[in-house]
Design a protein around this motif. Structure first.
Motif, PDB file in Angstrom:
ATOM      1  N   ASP A  51       0.825  -1.303   0.161  1.00 16.50           N
ATOM      2  CA  ASP A  51      -0.082   0.045   0.152  1.00 16.50           C
ATOM      3  C   ASP A  51       0.912   1.238   0.011  1.00 16.50           C
ATOM      4  O   ASP A  51       0.133   2.475   0.327  1.00 16.50           O
ATOM      5  CB  ASP A  51      -1.011  -0.143   1.185  1.00 16.50           C
ATOM      6  CG  ASP A  51      -1.944   1.095   1.178  1.00 16.50           C
ATOM      7  OD1 ASP A  51      -2.534   1.177   0.065  1.00 16.50           O
ATOM      8  OD2 ASP A  51      -1.991   1.577   2.217  1.00 16.50           O
ATOM      9  N   VAL A  52       2.175   1.168  -0.177  1.00 17.58           N
ATOM     10  CA  VAL A  52       3.063   2.131  -0.046  1.00 17.58           C
ATOM     11  C   VAL A  52       2.743   3.500  -0.832  1.00 17.58           C
ATOM     12  O   VAL A  52       2.869   4.702  -0.595  1.00 17.58           O
ATOM     13  CB  VAL A  52       4.591   1.833  -0.051  1.00 17.58           C
ATOM     14  CG1 VAL A  52       4.790   1.520  -1.671  1.00 17.58           C
ATOM     15  CG2 VAL A  52       5.364   2.832   0.412  1.00 17.58           C
ATOM     16  N   TYR A  53       2.184   3.150  -2.232  1.00 15.64           N
ATOM     17  CA  TYR A  53       1.772   4.145  -3.194  1.00 15.64           C
ATOM     18  C   TYR A  53       0.851   5.136  -2.728  1.00 15.64           C
ATOM     19  O   TYR A  53       0.874   6.201  -2.611  1.00 15.64           O
ATOM     20  CB  TYR A  53       1.647   3.616  -4.659  1.00 15.64           C
ATOM     21  CG  TYR A  53       2.510   2.920  -5.197  1.00 15.64           C
ATOM     22  CD1 TYR A  53       3.761   3.638  -5.642  1.00 15.64           C
ATOM     23  CD2 TYR A  53       2.684   1.634  -5.816  1.00 15.64           C
ATOM     24  CE1 TYR A  53       4.872   3.066  -6.317  1.00 15.64           C
ATOM     25  CE2 TYR A  53       3.456   0.941  -6.446  1.00 15.64           C
ATOM     26  CZ  TYR A  53       4.646   1.737  -6.809  1.00 15.64           C
ATOM     27  OH  TYR A  53       5.674   1.122  -7.404  1.00 15.64           O
ATOM     28  N   ASN A  54      -0.150   4.571  -2.095  1.00 15.58           N
ATOM     29  CA  ASN A  54      -1.284   5.326  -1.442  1.00 15.58           C
ATOM     30  C   ASN A  54      -0.833   6.256  -0.343  1.00 15.58           C
ATOM     31  O   ASN A  54      -1.067   7.085  -0.169  1.00 15.58           O
ATOM     32  CB  ASN A  54      -2.403   4.399  -0.859  1.00 15.58           C
ATOM     33  CG  ASN A  54      -3.167   3.708  -2.209  1.00 15.58           C
ATOM     34  OD1 ASN A  54      -3.175   4.414  -3.485  1.00 15.58           O
ATOM     35  ND2 ASN A  54      -3.748   2.508  -1.975  1.00 15.58           N
ATOM     36  N   GLN A  55      -0.107   5.472   0.476  1.00 17.64           N
ATOM     37  CA  GLN A  55       0.550   6.252   1.376  1.00 17.64           C
ATOM     38  C   GLN A  55       1.500   7.497   1.232  1.00 17.64           C
ATOM     39  O   GLN A  55       1.301   8.495   1.858  1.00 17.64           O
ATOM     40  CB  GLN A  55       1.383   5.336   2.649  1.00 17.64           C
ATOM     41  CG  GLN A  55       0.574   4.046   3.114  1.00 17.64           C
ATOM     42  CD  GLN A  55       1.528   3.448   3.873  1.00 17.64           C
ATOM     43  OE1 GLN A  55       2.658   3.469   4.226  1.00 17.64           O
ATOM     44  NE2 GLN A  55       0.764   2.063   4.097  1.00 17.64           N
ATOM     45  N   LEU A  56       2.187   7.087   0.164  1.00 15.30           N
ATOM     46  CA  LEU A  56       3.366   8.106  -0.450  1.00 15.30           C
ATOM     47  C   LEU A  56       2.476   9.328  -0.967  1.00 15.30           C
ATOM     48  O   LEU A  56       2.773  10.359  -0.863  1.00 15.30           O
ATOM     49  CB  LEU A  56       4.185   7.562  -1.415  1.00 15.30           C
ATOM     50  CG  LEU A  56       5.154   8.559  -1.933  1.00 15.30           C
ATOM     51  CD1 LEU A  56       5.988   8.839  -0.616  1.00 15.30           C
ATOM     52  CD2 LEU A  56       6.307   7.661  -2.569  1.00 15.30           C
ATOM     53  N   ALA A  57       1.324   8.880  -1.818  1.00 18.77           N
ATOM     54  CA  ALA A  57       0.447   9.994  -2.394  1.00 18.77           C
ATOM     55  C   ALA A  57      -0.274  10.834  -1.509  1.00 18.77           C
ATOM     56  O   ALA A  57      -0.087  12.196  -1.633  1.00 18.77           O
ATOM     57  CB  ALA A  57      -0.500   9.428  -3.120  1.00 18.77           C
ATOM     58  N   GLU A  58      -0.686  10.408  -0.242  1.00 19.63           N
ATOM     59  CA  GLU A  58      -1.129  11.160   0.784  1.00 19.63           C
ATOM     60  C   GLU A  58      -0.049  12.000   1.519  1.00 19.63           C
ATOM     61  O   GLU A  58      -0.508  13.193   1.551  1.00 19.63           O
ATOM     62  CB  GLU A  58      -1.855  10.172   1.709  1.00 19.63           C
ATOM     63  CG  GLU A  58      -2.318  10.729   2.915  1.00 19.63           C
ATOM     64  CD  GLU A  58      -3.035   9.869   4.083  1.00 19.63           C
ATOM     65  OE1 GLU A  58      -3.161  10.507   5.243  1.00 19.63           O
ATOM     66  OE2 GLU A  58      -3.142   8.581   3.809  1.00 19.63           O
ATOM     67  N   CYS A  59       0.993  11.605   1.641  1.00 19.51           N
ATOM     68  CA  CYS A  59       2.117  12.383   1.969  1.00 19.51           C
ATOM     69  C   CYS A  59       2.476  13.552   1.277  1.00 19.51           C
ATOM     70  O   CYS A  59       2.711  14.610   1.690  1.00 19.51           O
ATOM     71  CB  CYS A  59       3.456  11.169   2.156  1.00 19.51           C
ATOM     72  SG  CYS A  59       5.016  12.144   2.693  1.00 19.51           S
ATOM     73  N   VAL A  60       2.731  13.181  -0.152  1.00 17.63           N
ATOM     74  CA  VAL A  60       3.133  14.248  -1.039  1.00 17.63           C
ATOM     75  C   VAL A  60       1.980  15.224  -1.047  1.00 17.63           C
ATOM     76  O   VAL A  60       2.196  16.301  -1.026  1.00 17.63           O
ATOM     77  CB  VAL A  60       3.421  13.719  -2.379  1.00 17.63           C
ATOM     78  CG1 VAL A  60       3.586  14.620  -3.494  1.00 17.63           C
ATOM     79  CG2 VAL A  60       4.587  12.749  -2.288  1.00 17.63           C
ATOM     80  N   ALA A  61       0.705  14.924  -1.195  1.00 18.88           N
ATOM     81  CA  ALA A  61      -0.563  15.775  -0.957  1.00 18.88           C
ATOM     82  C   ALA A  61      -0.494  16.777   0.020  1.00 18.88           C
ATOM     83  O   ALA A  61      -0.985  17.694   0.168  1.00 18.88           O
ATOM     84  CB  ALA A  61      -1.707  15.082  -1.187  1.00 18.88           C
ATOM     85  N   SER A  62      -0.013  16.025   1.359  1.00 17.33           N
ATOM     86  CA  SER A  62      -0.105  16.938   2.318  1.00 17.33           C
ATOM     87  C   SER A  62       1.170  17.985   2.312  1.00 17.33           C
ATOM     88  O   SER A  62       1.290  18.924   3.391  1.00 17.33           O
ATOM     89  CB  SER A  62      -0.030  16.451   3.531  1.00 17.33           C
ATOM     90  OG  SER A  62       1.301  15.486   3.845  1.00 17.33           O
ATOM     91  N   PHE A  63       2.189  17.938   1.526  1.00 14.73           N
ATOM     92  CA  PHE A  63       3.504  18.697   1.558  1.00 14.73           C
ATOM     93  C   PHE A  63       2.890  20.441   1.458  1.00 14.73           C
ATOM     94  O   PHE A  63       2.414  20.551   0.402  1.00 14.73           O
ATOM     95  CB  PHE A  63       4.449  18.342   0.596  1.00 14.73           C
ATOM     96  CG  PHE A  63       5.504  19.111   0.385  1.00 14.73           C
ATOM     97  CD1 PHE A  63       6.435  19.365   1.455  1.00 14.73           C
ATOM     98  CD2 PHE A  63       5.804  19.899  -0.760  1.00 14.73           C
ATOM     99  CE1 PHE A  63       7.622  19.963   1.338  1.00 14.73           C
ATOM    100  CE2 PHE A  63       6.841  20.614  -0.840  1.00 14.73           C
ATOM    101  CZ  PHE A  63       7.909  20.713   0.275  1.00 14.73           C
ATOM    102  N   GLN A  64       3.040  21.086   2.559  1.00 17.11           N
ATOM    103  CA  GLN A  64       2.824  22.415   2.484  1.00 17.11           C
ATOM    104  C   GLN A  64       3.830  23.515   2.363  1.00 17.11           C
ATOM    105  O   GLN A  64       3.629  24.724   2.343  1.00 17.11           O
ATOM    106  CB  GLN A  64       1.710  22.756   3.519  1.00 17.11           C
ATOM    107  CG  GLN A  64       0.708  22.018   3.316  1.00 17.11           C
ATOM    108  CD  GLN A  64      -0.371  22.167   2.309  1.00 17.11           C
ATOM    109  OE1 GLN A  64      -0.566  23.489   2.066  1.00 17.11           O
ATOM    110  NE2 GLN A  64      -0.737  21.148   1.632  1.00 17.11           N
ATOM    111  N   LYS A  65       5.103  22.976   2.579  1.00 18.30           N
ATOM    112  CA  LYS A  65       6.170  23.921   3.213  1.00 18.30           C
ATOM    113  C   LYS A  65       7.019  24.227   1.698  1.00 18.30           C
ATOM    114  O   LYS A  65       7.914  25.057   1.979  1.00 18.30           O
ATOM    115  CB  LYS A  65       7.096  23.541   4.049  1.00 18.30           C
ATOM    116  CG  LYS A  65       6.333  23.237   5.330  1.00 18.30           C
ATOM    117  CD  LYS A  65       7.203  22.736   6.572  1.00 18.30           C
ATOM    118  CE  LYS A  65       6.600  22.574   7.859  1.00 18.30           C
ATOM    119  NZ  LYS A  65       7.503  21.654   8.755  1.00 18.30           N
ATOM    120  N   GLY A  66       6.653  23.919   0.833  1.00 16.14           N
ATOM    121  CA  GLY A  66       7.471  24.430  -0.525  1.00 16.14           C
ATOM    122  C   GLY A  66       7.020  25.528  -1.459  1.00 16.14           C
ATOM    123  O   GLY A  66       5.875  26.044  -0.991  1.00 16.14           O
TER     124      GLY A  66
END
Length: 148
Positions: A51-66
């Motif tokens: 399930d790592v792609y779903n977890q990683l997609a959620e992680c990337v979508a939550s990135f706000q500091k860039g």
């Protein structure tokens, strides 16, 4: 190899190798000799991803500091189910009919193209830190095929 020894162009690829073993990866996120050659991105496929792609997609979508919003997605152009991690504007440009006809991101993104290249490279360290924090990877080592 320690994270401090990893070049910026390889940093996120190195970090993601702590999650799963790659089946395939294009490790360079940008060309150091010409940062405008292509937009920054990581293109890869994990071996036994679970399930790592779903977890990683959620992680990337939550990135706000860039400086840019980023997106992880299954590449449209891939026969082998490769994933792309790119600035969201690049994802949108690749989704257009114009791209499917001409494959020319510079033409689609116009004056934003160079800025996306520059800002995307600036985001790499911060996005990498966000991924490390999200998955608690800071003190972990890369996973090699024989380790799985």
């Amino acid at each position: 190899m320690d994270k401090k020894d990893v070049q910026l162009t390889h940093l996120i690829g190195y970090t993601l190798s702590k999650l799963r073993t790659y089946e395939w990866v294009r490790f360079n996120m940008f060309a150091r000799e010409d940062i405008y050659h292509s937009t920054p991105g990581l293109y890869f496929r994990f071996h036994n991803p679970g399930d790592v792609y779903n977890q990683l997609a959620e992680c990337v979508a939550s990135f706000q500091k860039g400086e840019l919003q980023w997106k992880l997605y299954l590449s449209y152009e891939s026969r082998n189910k490769n994933y792309s991690l790119e600035p969201y504007e690049v994802f949108l440009a690749r989704s257009t009919d114009e791209f499917k006809e001409h494959y020319d991101l510079k033409r689609i993104l116009r004056e934003r193209y160079n800025e996306i290249c520059e800002l995307g490279i600036e985001d790499i360290q911060t996005l990498n830190d966000h991924i490390e924090d999200w998955f608690n990877l800071e003190n972990k080592m890369p996973i090699f095929p024989e380790d799985e």
